[in-house]
Write a protein that holds these residues in place. Structure first.
Motif, mmCIF file in Angstrom:
data_model
loop_
_atom_site.group_PDB
_atom_site.id
_atom_site.type_symbol
_atom_site.label_atom_id
_atom_site.label_comp_id
_atom_site.label_asym_id
_atom_site.label_seq_id
_atom_site.Cartn_x
_atom_site.Cartn_y
_atom_site.Cartn_z
ATOM 1 N N LEU A 24 0.822 -1.209 0.000
ATOM 2 C CA LEU A 24 0.000 0.000 0.000
ATOM 3 C C LEU A 24 0.858 1.262 0.000
ATOM 4 O O LEU A 24 0.498 2.263 -0.628
ATOM 5 N N ARG A 25 1.983 1.219 0.689
ATOM 6 C CA ARG A 25 2.880 2.378 0.677
ATOM 7 C C ARG A 25 3.402 2.644 -0.724
ATOM 8 O O ARG A 25 3.456 3.788 -1.177
ATOM 9 N N VAL A 27 1.997 1.612 -3.644
ATOM 10 C CA VAL A 27 0.888 1.942 -4.550
ATOM 11 C C VAL A 27 0.442 3.388 -4.356
ATOM 12 O O VAL A 27 0.228 4.117 -5.333
ATOM 13 N N TYR A 28 0.303 3.817 -3.122
ATOM 14 C CA TYR A 28 -0.192 5.173 -2.845
ATOM 15 C C TYR A 28 0.921 6.214 -2.733
ATOM 16 O O TYR A 28 0.637 7.403 -2.561
ATOM 17 N N LEU A 30 3.107 6.784 -0.384
ATOM 18 C CA LEU A 30 3.209 7.402 0.936
ATOM 19 C C LEU A 30 4.667 7.564 1.339
ATOM 20 O O LEU A 30 5.518 6.743 1.010
ATOM 21 N N GLN A 41 11.131 4.426 -1.708
ATOM 22 C CA GLN A 41 10.061 3.507 -2.087
ATOM 23 C C GLN A 41 10.585 2.104 -2.369
ATOM 24 O O GLN A 41 9.910 1.121 -2.088
#
Length: 66
Positions: A24-25, A27-28, A30, A41
């Motif tokens: 999720l980190r 994909v988004y 963050l 990333q």
């Protein structure tokens, strides 16, 4: 269910949640900051692969018949 199988399954679920958090980190997009620095990333991408592999291995060992 014996203690060893239960351990593998619980560990597999927890590592699956860690892998999901890394995914999720990425994909988004963050950002994770600690003090003045931030984590790249690619580190989360590697964390997703590593935690995902260990989670899958835990499920295999936890579901294996003896």
């Amino acid at each position: 269910m014996d203690g060893k199988r239960l351990y593998f399954l619980i560990t597999a679920v927890l590592l699956g949640l860690v892998a999901l958090a890394h995914l999720l980190r990425v994909v988004y997009g963050l950002e994770v900051r600690v003090g003045q620095g931030s984590f790249p990333q690619w580190l989360s991408a590697a964390g997703f692969v590593g935690a995902g592999f260990l989670s899958a291995w835990g499920f295999v060992l936890g579901c294996k018949r003896t």
